[in-house]
Write a protein that holds these residues in place. Sequence first.
Motif, PDB file in Angstrom:
ATOM      1  N   ASN A 102      -0.702   2.056   5.019  1.00 49.23           N
ATOM      2  CA  ASN A 102      -0.815   2.768   4.278  1.00 49.23           C
ATOM      3  C   ASN A 102      -0.712   4.242   4.911  1.00 49.23           C
ATOM      4  N   GLN A 103      -1.531   4.801   5.903  1.00 46.10           N
ATOM      5  CA  GLN A 103      -1.438   5.720   5.913  1.00 46.10           C
ATOM      6  C   GLN A 103      -0.336   6.355   6.767  1.00 46.10           C
ATOM      7  N   SER A 106       3.345   6.230   3.774  1.00 45.15           N
ATOM      8  CA  SER A 106       2.968   7.171   2.032  1.00 45.15           C
ATOM      9  C   SER A 106       4.079   7.907   1.927  1.00 45.15           C
ATOM     10  N   ASN A 107       4.786   8.158   2.872  1.00 47.51           N
ATOM     11  CA  ASN A 107       5.413   9.032   2.309  1.00 47.51           C
ATOM     12  C   ASN A 107       7.008   8.698   2.959  1.00 47.51           C
ATOM     13  N   THR A 175       1.910  -4.149  -2.658  1.00 51.35           N
ATOM     14  CA  THR A 175       1.469  -3.072  -2.945  1.00 51.35           C
ATOM     15  C   THR A 175      -0.650  -3.294  -2.479  1.00 51.35           C
TER      16      THR A 175
END
Length: 313
Positions: A102-103, A106-107, A175
């Motif tokens: 996720n880190q 995330s973008n 997700t």
Amino acid sequence: GQKKNNQEELIKVFLFKAKYENVLLDKKHSDFFTEINNQIKNANGSSVYFYNYIKAVYLAAYFNKYQSDIQHRGDAEIVESNADFKEWNQRDFINAFVDLFNQTFSNPEKLKAIPLSDFKKVIDDYESSKQENVYEFLLEKWMLLPLGQLYANTEPSNLAYYTNYKETFLTENFTQNYDVRLRAFQMLEAYYKQNKNFYQYDRVKFMRFQYNFLLDDLNVLDALIANSFTNEIKNKYRLEKLSYLLENANKKENPTYYKQAIELIDTLKTQVLSKELLDQISTQEKYIRNKRLLVFNEPTLYNNQHNKILVDF
């Protein structure tokens, strides 16, 4: 690399250590874990995404080496995130991979904007790579993390998702899914499909097929052959189908498999294939066409006792 803050050199060093320190230095785990966490905390720019992956590589290797001890600790849902990782249970490892994934992603747009050429010194096969940015490169790396044993007995099972080769796979909501490899496959396939990069889309989909190959229905392979965009990948599925037909052919249960195999071989001989593959196909064709009589007797025979003989022709 540390003194000059050469991020490419540091990434190469830590990647090497992540792969081999579990094997060579049993007593140094805490040192490496502290070092990689410091690198993630202090990393400049895009290098943090690579350090997240390196940490994942290390944790995967550690889990696979000590999985028996780890699995005996149970699988509590409530975990101590600050506990010594050498005391983690299976759920702690699962959560750690989810957090790192996720880190990292995330973008997505930021990662897509980073050219892979910025890290070409880190990538062994960069010159032959067809990937253009860090987003697709790292997704494929996460796809291939050796986490099969970590997820083997975890519920709910994701097998139905892995073996869904229809368009619906791209729109499933993953997700909250604990399997980071599954999420990586979906994200990368969707990325290539959206960008109309059909060769890469087919290639990654075929990797998912190979990764989770549990075939009991030839219609699945027929659909994959029909729906693939590129001949190269169609032929890979055809070769998979040929292997399946030959392995499962018998006159009682699958009497048409040899005939189907010959038809498939005729198709493959019209395709652009390597000499090695063409020679292999030719050998398989000769095996099918040659008349043969195989006789199998019982291993132990006794006087005045009937015995069975199996004849395959």
